[in-house]
Write an enzyme that holds these catalytic residues in place. Structure first.
Site, mmCIF file in Angstrom:
data_model
loop_
_atom_site.group_PDB
_atom_site.id
_atom_site.type_symbol
_atom_site.label_atom_id
_atom_site.label_comp_id
_atom_site.label_asym_id
_atom_site.label_seq_id
_atom_site.Cartn_x
_atom_site.Cartn_y
_atom_site.Cartn_z
ATOM 1 N N GLU A 37 3.169 4.162 6.139
ATOM 2 C CA GLU A 37 1.954 3.385 5.871
ATOM 3 C C GLU A 37 1.055 4.139 4.900
ATOM 4 O OE1 GLU A 37 0.288 0.900 5.617
ATOM 5 O OE2 GLU A 37 -0.132 -0.204 7.442
ATOM 6 N N ASP A 38 0.232 3.401 4.186
ATOM 7 C CA ASP A 38 -0.734 4.063 3.308
ATOM 8 C C ASP A 38 -1.880 4.664 4.121
ATOM 9 O OD1 ASP A 38 -1.711 1.560 4.030
ATOM 10 O OD2 ASP A 38 -2.320 0.977 2.012
ATOM 11 N N LYS A 62 -8.136 7.278 9.188
ATOM 12 C CA LYS A 62 -9.597 7.260 9.376
ATOM 13 C C LYS A 62 -9.854 7.276 10.882
ATOM 14 C CE LYS A 62 -10.670 4.178 5.437
ATOM 15 N NZ LYS A 62 -11.193 2.846 5.094
ATOM 16 N N PHE A 72 -14.320 3.487 2.119
ATOM 17 C CA PHE A 72 -13.209 2.763 1.493
ATOM 18 C C PHE A 72 -12.643 3.566 0.332
ATOM 19 C CE2 PHE A 72 -11.026 -0.635 -0.785
ATOM 20 C CZ PHE A 72 -10.429 -1.305 0.274
ATOM 21 N N VAL A 73 -11.319 3.668 0.279
ATOM 22 C CA VAL A 73 -10.665 4.436 -0.783
ATOM 23 C C VAL A 73 -9.685 3.559 -1.561
ATOM 24 C CG1 VAL A 73 -10.902 6.700 0.319
ATOM 25 C CG2 VAL A 73 -8.910 5.291 0.851
ATOM 26 N N ASP A 81 -6.499 2.526 9.579
ATOM 27 C CA ASP A 81 -7.939 2.284 9.611
ATOM 28 C C ASP A 81 -8.314 1.929 11.062
ATOM 29 O OD1 ASP A 81 -10.543 1.730 8.848
ATOM 30 O OD2 ASP A 81 -10.091 -0.210 7.966
ATOM 31 N N GLY A 109 0.778 -1.236 0.000
ATOM 32 C CA GLY A 109 0.000 0.000 0.000
ATOM 33 C C GLY A 109 0.808 1.284 0.000
ATOM 34 N N ASP A 156 -5.420 -0.452 -2.572
ATOM 35 C CA ASP A 156 -6.028 -1.420 -3.481
ATOM 36 C C ASP A 156 -7.402 -1.882 -3.030
ATOM 37 O OD1 ASP A 156 -4.930 -2.905 -1.198
ATOM 38 O OD2 ASP A 156 -5.538 -4.683 -2.330
HETATM 39 P P1 IMP Z 1 -5.766 -1.317 9.922
HETATM 40 O O1 IMP Z 1 -4.857 -2.421 10.340
HETATM 41 O O2 IMP Z 1 -7.211 -1.628 10.192
HETATM 42 O O3 IMP Z 1 -5.375 0.036 10.446
HETATM 43 O O4 IMP Z 1 -5.719 -1.256 8.370
HETATM 44 C C1 IMP Z 1 -4.631 -0.859 7.729
HETATM 45 C C2 IMP Z 1 -4.507 -1.501 6.376
HETATM 46 O O5 IMP Z 1 -5.758 -1.880 5.812
HETATM 47 C C3 IMP Z 1 -3.920 -0.493 5.450
HETATM 48 O O6 IMP Z 1 -2.527 -0.564 5.441
HETATM 49 C C4 IMP Z 1 -4.530 -0.883 4.120
HETATM 50 O O7 IMP Z 1 -3.725 -1.850 3.492
HETATM 51 C C5 IMP Z 1 -5.856 -1.489 4.458
HETATM 52 N N1 IMP Z 1 -6.945 -0.498 4.310
HETATM 53 C C6 IMP Z 1 -7.644 0.108 5.292
HETATM 54 N N2 IMP Z 1 -8.554 0.945 4.797
HETATM 55 C C7 IMP Z 1 -8.422 0.879 3.459
HETATM 56 C C8 IMP Z 1 -9.096 1.557 2.380
HETATM 57 O O8 IMP Z 1 -9.994 2.391 2.539
HETATM 58 N N3 IMP Z 1 -8.661 1.227 1.136
HETATM 59 C C9 IMP Z 1 -7.679 0.324 0.899
HETATM 60 N N4 IMP Z 1 -7.022 -0.309 1.874
HETATM 61 C C10 IMP Z 1 -7.400 -0.034 3.146
HETATM 62 MG MG MG Z 2 -1.418 -1.541 3.811
#
Ligand code: IMP
Ligand code: MG
Length: 181
Positions: free
Chosen positions: A104-105, A136, A157-158, A108, A50, A164
């Protein structure tokens, strides 16, 4: 633009343009340059896939000596977080005593960053900070806070600019919201 995702028609609406992203990346890099200075080496740890594109653009605006490392973790299937997370590649060796910036991208739930920060505790780094292109805040379930954030966004979701949907759309030069048509 509209795309078909598993039989559902989805609208792709530009949220941040190429120019928005470029301008914001420059500002973030400026803050990072200011905070770290130019003397010590910074290990930029890009979280694949990402943050591949964001990381590549960010490092080209950094002024200190840098080393680029990558790490691959997996936590998502489709547009819902499965809650499962694993290291797909090992933590890079020789991080001991180094300043590390995790790139990080998106944050979430915060599960990935929480996981990575815990894994990196073991390496005895000089410092560890996090730079996320997107955050987010409403989706957070873990008490993590990125040190540098490109844009705060809503829970939607983006895709694009590295982000991706089932491995696709990372190549879009902009970041787009995906909503039901
Ligand atoms: P977390 O572990 O829930 O914070 O999620 C982080 C990972 O989930 C990111 O590094 C992304 O790879 C993926 N992710 C979370 N939200 C999105 C989104 O809106 N679009 C695409 N990938 C996402
Ligand atoms: Mg990621």
């Amino acid at each position: 633009m509209q795309i078909n995702v598993d039989g559902t028609l989805m609208n792709v609406g530009v949220l941040f343009s190429e120019i928005d992203i470029r301008d914001r990346t420059k500002i973030l890099a400026h803050q990072i340059n200011h905070d770290y200075g130019t003397k010590e080496t910074l290990v930029v740890l890009i979280v694949l896939h990402g943050a591949l594109i964001f990381g590549a653009d960010l490092v080209r605006n950094l002024e200190m000596p840098t080393e680029i490392e990558t790490i691959r973790i997996k936590s998502y299937e489709g547009t819902t977080n499965t809650g499962k997370i694993k290291l797909v590649t090992p933590i890079p060796t020789s991080l001991k005593g180094k300043h590390i910036l995790i790139v990080e991208d998106i944050v979430d739930t915060g599960r990935s960053i929480d996981f990575l920060l815990k894994e990196l505790q073991k390496v005895e780094a000089a410092s560890i900070k996090v730079c996320a292109l997107l955050d987010k805040p409403e989706a957070h379930e873990f008490p993590v806070k990125a040190d540098y954030i490109g844009f705060n966004i809503l829970k939607n979701f983006v895709i694009g600019y590295g982000l991706d949907l089932n491995g696709k759309f990372r190549n879009l030069p902009y970041i787009a919201n995906l909503t039901k048509a």
